[in-house]
Design a protein around this motif. Structure first.
Motif, PDB file in Angstrom:
ATOM      1  N   ARG C  10       0.842  -1.197   0.000  1.00 54.35           N
ATOM      2  CA  ARG C  10       0.000   0.000   0.000  1.00 54.35           C
ATOM      3  C   ARG C  10       0.883   1.255   0.000  1.00 54.35           C
ATOM      4  O   ARG C  10       0.615   2.241  -0.685  1.00 54.35           O
ATOM      5  CB  ARG C  10      -0.883  -0.014   1.247  1.00 54.35           C
ATOM      6  N   LEU C  14       0.920   4.142  -2.671  1.00 56.84           N
ATOM      7  CA  LEU C  14       0.718   5.534  -2.287  1.00 56.84           C
ATOM      8  C   LEU C  14       1.820   6.428  -2.828  1.00 56.84           C
ATOM      9  O   LEU C  14       1.573   7.498  -3.385  1.00 56.84           O
ATOM     10  CB  LEU C  14       0.733   5.636  -0.764  1.00 56.84           C
ATOM     11  N   ILE C  17       1.510   6.903  -6.515  1.00 57.25           N
ATOM     12  CA  ILE C  17       0.440   7.838  -6.868  1.00 57.25           C
ATOM     13  C   ILE C  17       0.882   9.273  -6.615  1.00 57.25           C
ATOM     14  O   ILE C  17       0.690  10.169  -7.432  1.00 57.25           O
ATOM     15  CB  ILE C  17      -0.814   7.561  -6.012  1.00 57.25           C
ATOM     16  N   MET C  21       1.165  12.073  -9.389  1.00 54.91           N
ATOM     17  CA  MET C  21       0.352  13.276  -9.301  1.00 54.91           C
ATOM     18  C   MET C  21       1.206  14.529  -9.425  1.00 54.91           C
ATOM     19  O   MET C  21       0.904  15.448 -10.189  1.00 54.91           O
ATOM     20  CB  MET C  21      -0.354  13.269  -7.963  1.00 54.91           C
ATOM     21  N   MET C  78       3.696  22.059   1.749  1.00 56.19           N
ATOM     22  CA  MET C  78       2.462  21.524   2.326  1.00 56.19           C
ATOM     23  C   MET C  78       2.210  20.077   1.917  1.00 56.19           C
ATOM     24  O   MET C  78       1.877  19.239   2.745  1.00 56.19           O
ATOM     25  CB  MET C  78       1.264  22.404   1.930  1.00 56.19           C
ATOM     26  N   GLU C  79       2.363  19.780   0.598  1.00 56.40           N
ATOM     27  CA  GLU C  79       2.141  18.382   0.197  1.00 56.40           C
ATOM     28  C   GLU C  79       3.184  17.495   0.879  1.00 56.40           C
ATOM     29  O   GLU C  79       2.888  16.367   1.269  1.00 56.40           O
ATOM     30  CB  GLU C  79       2.227  18.196  -1.333  1.00 56.40           C
ATOM     31  N   LEU C  81       4.465  17.939   3.825  1.00 55.36           N
ATOM     32  CA  LEU C  81       4.008  17.710   5.196  1.00 55.36           C
ATOM     33  C   LEU C  81       2.904  16.655   5.246  1.00 55.36           C
ATOM     34  O   LEU C  81       2.895  15.776   6.110  1.00 55.36           O
ATOM     35  CB  LEU C  81       3.489  19.024   5.792  1.00 55.36           C
ATOM     36  N   ILE C  82       1.972  16.772   4.282  1.00 54.64           N
ATOM     37  CA  ILE C  82       0.854  15.816   4.269  1.00 54.64           C
ATOM     38  C   ILE C  82       1.397  14.402   4.053  1.00 54.64           C
ATOM     39  O   ILE C  82       1.033  13.454   4.764  1.00 54.64           O
ATOM     40  CB  ILE C  82      -0.169  16.189   3.178  1.00 54.64           C
ATOM     41  N   CYS C  85       3.053  13.086   7.104  1.00 54.01           N
ATOM     42  CA  CYS C  85       2.087  12.621   8.097  1.00 54.01           C
ATOM     43  C   CYS C  85       1.573  11.239   7.730  1.00 54.01           C
ATOM     44  O   CYS C  85       1.425  10.369   8.586  1.00 54.01           O
ATOM     45  CB  CYS C  85       0.901  13.580   8.180  1.00 54.01           C
ATOM     46  N   ILE C  86       1.290  11.065   6.417  1.00 48.99           N
ATOM     47  CA  ILE C  86       0.726   9.785   5.982  1.00 48.99           C
ATOM     48  C   ILE C  86       1.662   8.649   6.371  1.00 48.99           C
ATOM     49  O   ILE C  86       1.228   7.604   6.854  1.00 48.99           O
ATOM     50  CB  ILE C  86       0.489   9.800   4.459  1.00 48.99           C
ATOM     51  N   TYR C  89       2.950   9.139  10.767  1.00 46.83           N
ATOM     52  CA  TYR C  89       2.014   9.079  11.886  1.00 46.83           C
ATOM     53  C   TYR C  89       0.900   8.071  11.663  1.00 46.83           C
ATOM     54  O   TYR C  89      -0.148   8.136  12.281  1.00 46.83           O
ATOM     55  CB  TYR C  89       1.458  10.473  12.180  1.00 46.83           C
ATOM     56  N   ARG C  90       1.116   7.149  10.730  1.00 46.69           N
ATOM     57  CA  ARG C  90       0.157   6.064  10.551  1.00 46.69           C
ATOM     58  C   ARG C  90       0.143   5.225  11.828  1.00 46.69           C
ATOM     59  O   ARG C  90       1.169   4.957  12.428  1.00 46.69           O
ATOM     60  CB  ARG C  90       0.623   5.231   9.361  1.00 46.69           C
ATOM     61  N   ARG C  91      -1.066   4.811  12.227  1.00 49.72           N
ATOM     62  CA  ARG C  91      -1.176   4.080  13.491  1.00 49.72           C
ATOM     63  C   ARG C  91      -0.622   2.665  13.338  1.00 49.72           C
ATOM     64  O   ARG C  91      -0.896   1.994  12.350  1.00 49.72           O
ATOM     65  CB  ARG C  91      -2.629   4.010  13.920  1.00 49.72           C
ATOM     66  N   ASP C  95      -1.816  -0.851  18.030  1.00 53.41           N
ATOM     67  CA  ASP C  95      -1.834   0.276  18.952  1.00 53.41           C
ATOM     68  C   ASP C  95      -3.256   0.821  19.073  1.00 53.41           C
ATOM     69  O   ASP C  95      -3.796   1.378  18.129  1.00 53.41           O
ATOM     70  CB  ASP C  95      -0.888   1.370  18.425  1.00 53.41           C
ATOM     71  N   ALA C  99      -3.593   9.253  20.873  1.00 51.56           N
ATOM     72  CA  ALA C  99      -2.380  10.055  20.699  1.00 51.56           C
ATOM     73  C   ALA C  99      -2.323  11.101  21.798  1.00 51.56           C
ATOM     74  O   ALA C  99      -3.340  11.423  22.414  1.00 51.56           O
ATOM     75  CB  ALA C  99      -2.402  10.727  19.340  1.00 51.56           C
TER      76      ALA C  99
END
Lengths: 556, 209, 358
Positions: C10, C14, C17, C21, C78-79, C81-82, C85-86, C89-91, C95, C99
């Motif tokens: 996955r 990701l 993609i 993009m 910004m992208e 940062l996004i 995070c993906i 900070y994925r769980r 767990d 948070a």
């Protein structure tokens, strides 16, 4: 006390079909109306999508003659009008209808019957608009559906240039449905201001409630000017008044100002709900409180204010004075600041979270990625000289689809995946949801990304064909291919809804481990929502409940 | 299922919340008035924009609406409409005190004064259309005048209809002290109609000349 | 579909993609620029804003690069940062804890309020200067003034300085007395709103009825540039094309001298000419030197000096003219010229006549 079914509703004798119809048609329940709004909106979404597909089919290759010029012009007029007034508005009002009373711990909207009235006005307004396909032939055999564009610039809409009755249908359909929207807007404001449960002060409302409050205020202020402008246009067309009749001294520029005085706040009316949905979804799926709640509220309020003073940026090519253009460039750039703040706060919420990528979060992340692009091209368009080049070109088409499709529609899907379990008691399939997301995401970028390029290569919007010698073939072909991928994505969605309604997993009251009040009652909720009106002590009443050792109210 | 009643069992209970006081009827009526103001504001802005933009030679506002030449008609009418606001306030006050008879009388007076205004507008329109030959088709002034004044008259008509409804209910003995609040909302609407008239009058009859 | 997607696959999906993009959207810009190879005479394959051939168009492009740069920078941050995070900070699968709750941070929030404000302020100042430089409210000194009148769905070009009118093809000189010449267009509309847009020469300006607009162009290179109406104006909005020919000085003077003359009077096509003058043609069209003096439609005095007909819908050949005269609705459905219901023979005669209008 009658017996209760599994969701706490009184058991009824098995209702006949007619009986059930009667129940839905005569209902004044905010949840039923919410469902009806969203369903109708989604049906219109399919129709609007079909119209878009036909247009992309025509434009896939140069010098195409699949559609006649007037058919094409009708399609883009109906596509724009449908997507704004019959898809965006009902879905945002519908979700607000369903969720807002539950989030504030109320049993219904302030005026339930007015709410039903608003819905039926919207529905019949929409039907009236579409009836033009059959009814607008007019005396000259001219017409069928309106072909003047969704912003209907005068004097093209005057009798001289738009014979038959198609434009009258456009005016009347929108007048009727926008009265419905105003009524529901007023209803929402009143509900939020007067029906909050004990303890929910303004600064303890969930972000969504704040955003929808501002949204409803914008509806209340911005839609009446459109109604006034449309009434004047109608008087021109039916009674021979001269408001926008340039031969009689009327002003073409005035219509543009009036329309966009409504039209630009309208854009924010449409995008604010998207902000609202992701502001609810992101924290829950990151397992973290929203970052900077007071700043979020302040940003929302300032977006509401500034959005009323930026409309002239649609008119930069109109030849207004340099001073006017500069002032409105300034106000337009100003609105980028609070919007950017929201973006930062969402990302700030994600940072340090423990993110669960279920479908609602997937769509919310898609929203962040795509809305960012739409927002940045928006900043570029606010630069007047750049706008002189690309306004009314495919660049703008790309820009506002990134905002309204990548932004609003992705957020709507996020909201549907998030609240569907609450509304129906069934989960939507995660597998199908992920398929839908990726297909839509790829198809979307394939369709609307290349539009920025064709726009900068000089392709104006609203043209039914183009010559092969202009270098636009590749980009248009890509856009059209992207539509096929998107259709596949939407098909997954429809399939998912049908499948899950029939045999979806049981959701239970609180499948996402949520924090706002709607998750404190059963799914689907009983007609009265809450057995006992809850009391709240913070923005996240369910967090307080689930973590009595570390409640939010200690920090607020 | 967890219910919120469990809150009372938390380790440290927060201060007990208070419920809100704002009345939903009043809030809704205020919102309606705000949106109406936005509607009339647009019409009046358009009227202002078109003042003096008509080609020379057609009927101008100063030909037919000059207040200084024929002050009686429209000023007289306006006084009727504006004073009706006073009567309706008195009526609501009577009802709040439970004085149904006083309420009925003041209420009737409001209706009569409002009706006089409507008749006056009708007479003015008759004069403009039949005598002066000014219609909505004539020019920008005609279009603006009949639209603005027409929409105002339509709102007066709606108001009169609602007022009459209340009056009929009063005569049937259905009005009581507890209805004072609802009647007050109707009076807000009536005040709004009067207030808009001040704006219309200023723009159409004074600035327009 | 029953196969579980592993986190690793996955993740690679990701990543793929995300890269695709980024590539699709932001490689598109240099791509757009690259698709505009500089051909002979400054003409390009596309009417693109990335190949400016005029002073204001160049000024707009320069500013646009700055805007692109700033926005692209923000986009990357910004992208980035996004995406961070993906992945970061994925769980974790097992767990189930919450948070750490961070309610906000005044210094951080203050910082990301102030920084965008500063960026916007700079952007505003730079852009404002360009607006005032480009938007000229009076004709620059020594400019050639031309009146452009928009019609449904064709352009009329009026040269008051020389006293003639032409249609659909705007001819201007690159220089006058050896110096670059500003072109100052006065834009008027005869019916609805149009918009004059030739991207390589400048931004668009709307052509509004009851409202006179101006547009300043100052070509820097000879050549033929295309553009089209950019404001939806009815059925044939798509075929309201503009051609601008920027001539070298002498060539332009020759063109002017030719346009000033009256129509050629050739007796070998007298049949066609008489037919033309007897039918309704003359109510709408002007042919200087004859009785035809209508003004609703393009001036045909020097029809054959133009390369296209129907405002660019087809090229100006004898065959296309014949179809057009027979029934314009075939080539440009919805256009204002009706079929004159002429016989085939009459059409041939009239076309013969039109072909002499050099």
């Amino acid at each position: 006390m009658t017996a209760l079914d599994h969701s706490g509703n009184p058991l009824r004798a098995k209702a006949t079909f007619l009986g059930r119809m009667h129940e839905w048609v005569s209902t004044a329940d905010h949840k039923k109306l919410g469902v009806m709004y969203v369903t109708t909106g989604l049906l219109f979404f399919l129709i609007g999508g079909l119209e878009a597909t036909m247009m992309r089919w025509q434009l896939a290759v140069p010098d195409s003659s699949l559609l006649s010029p007037s058919d094409f012009n009708r399609l883009f007029t109906m596509h724009g009008t449908t997507m704004v007034f019959l898809v965006g508005m009902p879905i945002l009002l519908g979700v607000a209808n369903y969720i807002i009373p539950m989030q504030i711990g109320a049993r219904d909207l302030a005026f339930p019957r007015l709410n039903a009235f608003g819905f039926w006005l919207f529905l019949f307004g929409g039907l009236l608009l579409y009836f033009s396909y059959f009814g607008a032939q007019g005396l000259y055999g001219m017409g069928s559906s309106p072909d003047v564009g969704w912003f209907a610039y005068a004097p093209l809409t005057e009798r001289t240039y738009s014979r038959g009755h198609s434009t009258d249908y456009w005016i009347l359909g929108l007048l009727v449905s926008s009265f419905g929207s105003i009524a529901t807007g007023i209803n929402l404001i009143t509900t939020i201001l007067t029906m909050r449960c004990p303890g929910m002060t303004l600064m303890k409302m969930p972000v969504m409630v704040w955003v929808m409050l501002i949204d409803a205020i914008l509806i209340m202020i911005a839609m009446p000017p459109l109604a006034a402008a449309q009434v004047m246009l109608l008087f021109d067309r039916l009674m021979g008044a001269h408001f926008f009749d340039v031969q009689g001294g009327g002003s073409a520029i005035l219509w543009q100002n009036l329309f966009w005085f409504f039209g630009h706040p309208e854009v924010y009316i449409l995008i604010l709900p998207a902000f609202a949905y992701v502001s609810e979804i992101i924290p829950v799926f990151c397992r973290k409180v929203i970052f900077g709640y007071p700043l979020m509220v302040a940003a929302t309020v300032s977006i509401g204010f500034i959005s009323l003073g930026v409309w002239v940026h649609h008119l930069f090519a109109l030849g207004l004075s340099p001073m006017v253009n500069t002032i409105f460039m300034g106000s337009t750039m100003l609105i980028a600041i609070p919007t950017g703040l929201k973006m930062f706060n969402w990302v700030g919420t994600m940072i340090g979270g423990k993110i669960r990528f279920d479908t609602p979060m997937l769509f919310s992340t898609g929203f962040l990625a795509l809305f960012l692009i739409g927002g940045l091209t928006g900043v570029m368009l606010s630069v007047v000289p750049f706008d002189w080049q690309v306004s009314d070109s495919y660049f703008v088409v790309g820009h506002f689809h990134y905002v309204l499709f990548g932004g609003l529609v992705f957020a709507i899907f996020a909201a549907i995946y998030y609240w569907f379990p609450k509304v129906t008691g069934k989960m939507l399939s995660e597998t199908l949801g992920k398929w839908q997301f990726w297909l839509l995401f790829i198809g979307f970028n394939l369709t609307f990304g290349p539009m920025h390029v064709s726009g900068m290569l000089g392709m104006p919007r609203r043209i039914y064909t183009y010559h092969a010698d202009r270098g636009w073939e590749l980009w248009n072909m890509l856009s059209s291919i992207g539509v096929l991928v998107q259709i596949a994505g939407v098909t997954f969605f429809v399939w998912n809804v049908i499948q899950s309604l029939r045999k979806g997993k049981d959701a239970g009251a609180d499948p996402w481990d949520g924090w706002t009040l709607e998750w404190a009652t059963t799914s689907p909720p009983p007609e009265y929502n809450f057995e006992e009106i809850p009391k709240v002590y913070s923005c996240r009443p369910l967090w307080d409940l689930k973590h009595p050792e570390d409640p939010d109210w200690k920090y607020e | 299922m967890t219910t919120l009643k469990a809150q009372s069992m938390t380790v440290q209970a927060p201060p007990e919340p208070k419920s809100q006081l704002l009345n939903s009827g009043k809030c809704g009526m205020l919102c309606l008035i705000v949106s109406e103001i936005a509607f009339f504001g647009t019409l009046l802005a358009v009227y202002l924009f078109y003042i003096g933009k008509d080609p020379v030679g057609t009927i101008a506002p100063s030909d037919v609406l000059d207040v200084s030449v024929a002050p009686m008609k429209v000023v007289f009418n306006s006084i009727f409409l504006l004073t009706s606001s006073i009567w309706i306030t008195l009526a609501v006050r009577c009802l709040a005190r439970g004085n149904i008879m006083g309420f009925a009388l003041w209420w009737l007076l409001t209706i009569l004064f409002g009706a006089e205004f409507l008749v006056g507008t009708g007479m003015e329109w008759y004069g403009l259309i039949a005598v002066e030959g000014l219609t909505i088709r004539t020019n920008l002034f005609g279009s603006g005048f009949f639209t603005v004044v027409g929409f105002h008259a339509a709102h007066v008509t709606i108001g009169l209809f609602l007022l009459s409804l209340v009056f009929v209910l009063t005569c049937l003995g259905k009005m009581h002290k507890r209805h004072a609040e609802k009647v007050e909302l109707l009076s807000w609407y009536w005040h709004f109609v009067d207030g808009i008239w001040i704006a219309v009058f200023t723009i159409v009859y004074i600035l327009g000349n | 579909m029953s196969r579980r997607i592993t986190p690793a696959s996955r993740r690679s999906l990701l990543r793929g993609i995300a890269i695709a993009m980024l590539a699709a959207i932001f490689l598109a810009v240099p791509e757009a620029w690259a698709t505009a190879p500089i051909c002979e005479n400054g003409a390009t394959a596309s009417p693109t804003m990335f190949a400016p051939r005029s002073v204001p168009a160049k000024m707009i492009l320069d500013l646009s690069w700055l805007v692109w740069g700033i926005c692209f920078g923000i986009f990357l941050i910004m992208e980035g940062l996004i995406i961070l995070c993906i992945f970061k900070y994925r769980r974790a699968k097992d767990d189930d804890t919450e948070a750490p709750q961070i309610y906000g941070s005044n210094p951080i929030e203050l910082a990301w309020t102030i920084v965008p404000t500063l960026i916007v302020f700079v952007l505003f100042l730079v852009s404002a200067r360009t607006i005032f430089e480009i938007e000229k409210t009076s004709a620059p000194e020594g400019s050639l003034e031309i009146t452009v009148i928009g019609h449904q769905w064709w352009w009329e070009f009026d040269y008051p300085e020389y006293g003639f009118v032409t249609a659909n093809e705007l001819h201007v000189p690159a220089t006058r007395d050896g110096k670059r010449v500003p072109i100052y267009l006065t834009l008027e509309s005869n019916d609805v709103i149009h918009s004059f847009w030739v991207p390589q020469l400048g931004g668009k300006t709307d052509v509004v009825p009851n409202h006179i607009n101006h547009l300043w162009l100052e070509p820097t290179m000879t050549g033929t540039y295309v553009g089209q109406c950019a404001e939806y104006c009815g059925t044939q909005h798509a075929n309201m094309l503009i051609t601008v020919v920027v001539h070298p000085e002498e060539e332009f003077e020759k063109w002017v001298a030719h346009q000033k003359t009256e129509a050629v009077d050739d007796d070998t096509v007298a049949v066609g000419r008489d037919l033309f003058q007897r039918t309704a043609c003359i109510n709408c069209h002007t042919i200087r030197g004859t009785v035809a003096n209508g003004t609703f439609a393009p001036d045909l005095t020097h029809l054959m000096s133009r390369s296209v007909i129907g405002s660019g819908v087809v090229s100006n050949t004898a065959d296309n003219l014949a179809i057009w005269v027979y029934d314009p609705q075939i080539l440009k459905p919805g256009c204002r010229m009706p079929s004159m219901k002429l016989t085939k023979k009459d059409v041939t005669e009239i076309v013969q006549y039109l072909l002499t209008l050099k």
